[in-house]
Scaffold this motif. Structure first.
Motif, mmCIF file in Angstrom:
data_model
loop_
_atom_site.group_PDB
_atom_site.id
_atom_site.type_symbol
_atom_site.label_atom_id
_atom_site.label_comp_id
_atom_site.label_asym_id
_atom_site.label_seq_id
_atom_site.Cartn_x
_atom_site.Cartn_y
_atom_site.Cartn_z
ATOM 1 N N ALA A 111 3.476 3.526 4.770
ATOM 2 C CA ALA A 111 4.802 2.951 4.516
ATOM 3 C C ALA A 111 5.053 1.768 5.440
ATOM 4 O O ALA A 111 4.801 1.844 6.652
ATOM 5 N N LEU A 112 5.549 0.673 4.872
ATOM 6 C CA LEU A 112 5.920 -0.492 5.670
ATOM 7 C C LEU A 112 7.229 -0.243 6.408
ATOM 8 O O LEU A 112 7.456 -0.776 7.484
ATOM 9 N N PHE A 113 8.109 0.547 5.817
ATOM 10 C CA PHE A 113 9.346 0.902 6.502
ATOM 11 C C PHE A 113 9.843 2.241 5.981
ATOM 12 O O PHE A 113 9.542 2.655 4.858
ATOM 13 N N GLY A 417 5.864 1.257 0.871
ATOM 14 C CA GLY A 417 4.780 0.496 1.485
ATOM 15 C C GLY A 417 3.638 0.349 0.506
ATOM 16 O O GLY A 417 3.825 0.369 -0.708
ATOM 17 N N GLY A 418 2.454 0.227 1.061
ATOM 18 C CA GLY A 418 1.298 0.101 0.195
ATOM 19 C C GLY A 418 0.182 -0.672 0.844
ATOM 20 O O GLY A 418 0.169 -0.905 2.065
ATOM 21 N N TYR A 419 -0.747 -1.070 0.021
ATOM 22 C CA TYR A 419 -1.945 -1.755 0.487
ATOM 23 C C TYR A 419 -2.303 -2.804 -0.557
ATOM 24 O O TYR A 419 -2.497 -2.488 -1.740
ATOM 25 N N MET A 427 -2.645 -0.766 -3.888
ATOM 26 C CA MET A 427 -1.816 0.336 -4.362
ATOM 27 C C MET A 427 -0.422 0.233 -3.766
ATOM 28 O O MET A 427 -0.202 -0.394 -2.721
ATOM 29 N N LEU A 428 0.526 0.856 -4.447
ATOM 30 C CA LEU A 428 1.901 0.980 -3.983
ATOM 31 C C LEU A 428 2.084 2.381 -3.431
ATOM 32 O O LEU A 428 1.538 3.354 -3.984
ATOM 33 N N PHE A 429 2.850 2.510 -2.355
ATOM 34 C CA PHE A 429 3.087 3.816 -1.745
ATOM 35 C C PHE A 429 4.583 4.083 -1.670
ATOM 36 O O PHE A 429 5.359 3.225 -1.226
ATOM 37 N N LEU A 430 4.986 5.259 -2.119
ATOM 38 C CA LEU A 430 6.383 5.680 -2.073
ATOM 39 C C LEU A 430 6.448 7.053 -1.430
ATOM 40 O O LEU A 430 5.563 7.905 -1.649
ATOM 41 N N THR A 431 7.485 7.296 -0.654
ATOM 42 C CA THR A 431 7.642 8.606 -0.038
ATOM 43 C C THR A 431 9.114 8.959 0.075
ATOM 44 O O THR A 431 9.975 8.083 0.186
ATOM 45 N N VAL A 446 7.521 14.267 -0.376
ATOM 46 C CA VAL A 446 6.745 13.914 -1.554
ATOM 47 C C VAL A 446 6.187 12.521 -1.322
ATOM 48 O O VAL A 446 6.914 11.608 -0.909
ATOM 49 N N LYS A 447 4.883 12.353 -1.565
ATOM 50 C CA LYS A 447 4.235 11.064 -1.383
ATOM 51 C C LYS A 447 3.547 10.671 -2.689
ATOM 52 O O LYS A 447 2.906 11.510 -3.328
ATOM 53 N N LEU A 448 3.678 9.406 -3.043
ATOM 54 C CA LEU A 448 3.069 8.896 -4.265
ATOM 55 C C LEU A 448 2.249 7.648 -3.958
ATOM 56 O O LEU A 448 2.722 6.747 -3.262
#
Length: 768
Positions: A111-113, A417-419, A427-431, A446-448
């Motif tokens: 996560a970026l933030f 966040g993501g990479y 990829m995109l990251f959501l939590t 929960v993490k996606l």
């Protein structure tokens, strides 16, 4: 005995002082961030020439130096403090990893933030954002630790310190300065140095107070009004030159800090200006250089000072007076703890972490060391926005009570966040999560992960246990899918067929525990449904894909010790991991209808153990070198199909860029690796990193040909090499990298790429 020694030293000091009665001298110290370290050099020059210091006033960094000197610190002791790791940590908001339980730290995240949200209350949106650039939590305890004893000794009256002291802070709401002459010495100094945006302010009677330089960066008038000395020495380190327009802090300093219009009394003293415009507000690592400039400038002015100020005090008199003051300083020992700020359950839980609450130490009191351990155990999980300790002194029994004010973060947390990569790894990251703070704290999340080559969802629930050492019970449920291509290419084309797809759905029940401050262990059981889809070796990619399906039960145990200074781009510390897994279940091979392959099923049972060791060693200030070793040993047998065997085998991925392609040369059921990781630290955030690894399968999985049967090759006979060089910008919220790498198989396999963000995938069911 301590009081007797103090009395004797006081009598000697008074006798010495009586024989050297001189006109009084006041020392005024300006603000200036790290540039204020030059004040220590000037003080050393004054002491070396027997110039007395009878009163001190200071602002910001001048308040820190002045407050320490007023509390009896020598210049050498101040320099030792500023050069210590502890000072570096709290002045930059870093938490010393030796003080945290690694077990309780939040898991690394791409996560970026992360934002904490209020529960059904839109008014709580504003507190989601950080209130300062520097994390206040390490500084909170450090200032209590530094100054609590002296606050008690002077009875909250700064006239009773070794040198009478005043510092200046700013009430930006009433738009005027406030002169601090009493109360908590640590709070007063910290108020004076709370530069807006950088440091979180301390409240005075409910009003947040900021850096004194906003209204008075050179408190000469405070010296004259409060003490009226016979002579004044003023030291200013403010830079009159134009600030660097590219530096945010320089711009803020120029906009915020205001000069004092009070005229310096030249007829009663001397003003010393030290040119330090080449240094910034936070250049504390250059403390030796700044001190040397201050000392040199002080010595240059000594003749002028002696001409203007005839007063002298011998080193013996000063040392005896200081020793007398220090001998009367009380030890900081606590006999009670109270916590406020949270709910009743939250306050009781936080209070229980301190030793006196459970009588852990077997006595009725505990010291600063035990208080610090408990304080850092409380803040490590990241559930407190602030935790402010205060030591209250009872002179009747010379014992302190510890009061802590907690600001608890809201229970709901979301992150994004993501990479971003030049390959298909993007990829995109959501939590999102819900976390409570109590004796049985509940942590859910929960993490996606959503990307072209990788999809994953992880749900977890963890209940903390009220044990002496941190422990918990956790349940994890995960589903993931990862696609591999035959090779990695710069900006890989999306229409290229997927070579292999690996999918997992599993659940695991874990018992976790801390096994030391920097180590943790977990044991668990799980069930997994794993599916591999792939083109058989002899078939065209236009044919259908065969399926290898595992249904497995698992028992596992894992231990990790971790002191890395950065989990993604470390330059120091170590990490050791040991893991053992037992597997058993069913494997089905299902061929595509158009493929001329045979279906089969087996019931594999195996045990595998894995160990890794990563160490970084500093070589001077700008270089570090890491070594990494991995060993995987497994009793897993080959499957009837080569394709199924090689796809199911464990892979070695030394860097994020190696995850995108499927490379049979770096897959085996058992293998060993050895690597070297040189790091050139161009700056604190810009590194040039190398990753050079040798991979050795214990026995390579080879293709027999007829009947597609897999066979094991010769022992230790097929080494491979992976090498990568990357330029990395390591930021707190992301990492930016440009890299080039080479693999020995396929031959002459060179790749280039760029990436932004942190690369971190969901856990795997078998190995990681």
């Amino acid at each position: 005995m301590k009081r007797l020694i103090s009395s004797i030293l006081s009598i000697i000091a008074l006798a010495s002082f009586a024989s050297e009665t001189n006109p009084s001298v006041g020392l005024v110290l300006s603000g200036g961030g790290a540039k204020g370290i030059a004040h220590i050099g000037v003080i050393q020059a004054l002491e070396d020439n027997d110039i007395p210091i009878d009163y001190i006033t200071g602002t910001s960094m001048g308040a820190i130096v002045g407050g320490l000197y007023a509390a009896g610190y020598t210049p050498a002791e101040m320099m030792e403090l500023i050069g210590s790791k502890g000072f570096t940590d709290w002045s930059t908001g870093q938490i010393d990893e030796k003080l945290e339980y690694f077990f309780s730290q939040p898991d690394p995240s791409p996560a970026l933030f992360l934002l904490n949200l209020g529960e059904n209350d839109s008014a709580k949106v504003a507190p989601m954002l950080p209130t300062s650039l520097i994390n206040p939590l390490p500084m909170n305890f450090a200032f209590m630790e530094l100054f609590a004893a002296y606050t008690a000794q002077c009875n909250e009256n700064f006239d009773n310190l070794f040198v009478p002291f005043r510092c200046v802070t700013s009430d930006v709401y009433a738009k005027h300065k406030v002169v601090m002459s009493g109360g908590s010495l640590g709070d007063a100094v910290r108020m004076s140095m709370s530069f807006p945006v950088v440091f979180q302010p301390i409240e005075l009677n409910g009003v947040p107070m900021y850096d004194g330089g906003i209204y008075d960066n050179f408190p000469v008038d405070v010296m004259m009004t409060e003490f009226a000395p016979d002579a004044v020495i003023g030291v200013t380190v403010a830079s009159p030159s134009k600030p660097d327009s590219r530096n945010m802090l320089d711009q803020l300093e120029s906009m915020i800090m205001q000069p004092n219009d009070f005229p310096f009394p030249d007829d009663r003293g001397i003003k010393i200006h030290i040119n330090l415009e080449q240094f910034g507000l936070l250049d504390f690592p250059k403390y030796k250089e700044i001190y040397a400039i201050g000392y040199k400038r002080g010595m240059e002015m000594i003749d002028s000072i002696k001409t203007r100020i005839p007063s002298r005090v011998s080193a013996l008199t000063r040392d005896v007076r200081r020793a007398a003051f220090k001998s009367a300083t009380p030890y900081v020992v606590f006999d009670s703890v109270t916590v406020t700020g949270g709910s009743r359950n939250q306050n009781e839980y936080l209070r229980s972490l301190f030793p006196h609450s459970r009588q852990e130490n077997g006595t009725d009191t505990f010291g600063l060391a035990r208080a610090k351990e408990s304080y850092y155990r409380a803040i490590t999980p990241g559930k407190l926005q602030n935790f402010i300790p205060k030591a209250d002194y009872d002179p009747a029994d010379s014992i302190f009570s510890l009061h802590l004010q907690a600001v608890v973060k809201d229970r709901f947390r979301v992150g994004l966040g993501g990479y971003i990569s030049s390959s298909t790894n993007s990829m995109l990251f959501l939590t999102g999560g819900y976390n409570t703070l109590s004796y049985h704290s509940l942590n859910t999340q929960v993490k996606l992960w959503v990307g072209q080559s990788y999809l994953a969802a992880l749900g977890s629930a963890e209940i903390m246990l009220p044990t002496a050492m941190p422990a918990s019970v956790a349940l994890e449920i995960e589903a993931s899918q990862q696609k591999f291509h035959e090779a990695e290419k710069l900006f890989f084309e999306t229409n290229t067929p997927n070579f292999i797809t690996k999918s997992e759905v599993f659940t695991r029940l874990l018992y976790k525990m801390a096994t030391g401050r920097r180590a943790k262990a977990e044991i668990g059981v799980g069930y997994g449904h794993l599916t591999d889809r792939f083109y058989p070796k002899q078939m065209s990619v236009n044919a259908g894909r065969d399926h290898g399906i595992f249904d497995l039960g698992q028992v596992m145990a894992r231990w990790e010790y971790n002191t890395l200074d950065n989990q993604f781009n470390p330059t120091g510390g170590a990490r050791y991991i040991g893991e053992i897994q037992g597997m058993g279940g069913r494997f089905d091979y299902r061929s595509a209808p158009e493929n001329d392959t045979r279906d089969f099923d087996t019931h594999p049972v195996w045990i595998q153990g894995q160990a890794s060791a990563l160490n970084y060693y500093g070589i001077g200030r700008h270089f570090a070198i890491g070594t990494e070793f991995n060993l995987l040993l497994s009793t897993r047998k080959l499957l009837p199909s080569y394709d199924a065997s090689i796809v199911a085998a464990q892979a070695f991925h030394p860097t994020p860029s190696s995850y995108n392609s499927f490379n049979p040369a770096f897959r085996a059921n058992s293998f060993a690796t050895a690597g070297i990781i040189p790091v050139w630290k161009l700056t604190s955030t810009v590194h040039l990193r190398g990753n050079f690894h040798a991979f050795m399968p214990l026995r390579k999985i080879e293709y027999q040909g007829a009947g597609e049967k897999p066979v094991y090759g010769r022992w230790l006979s097929n080494p491979e090499f992976f090498g990568e060089v990357a330029a990395v910008v390591s930021l707190p919220f992301a990492s930016i990298s440009a890299y080039g790498n080479y693999t020995s198989s396929p031959s002459a396999n060179w790749n280039l790429g760029i990436s932004i963000g942190f690369f971190l995938l969901a856990p795997r069911f078998i190995g990681n």
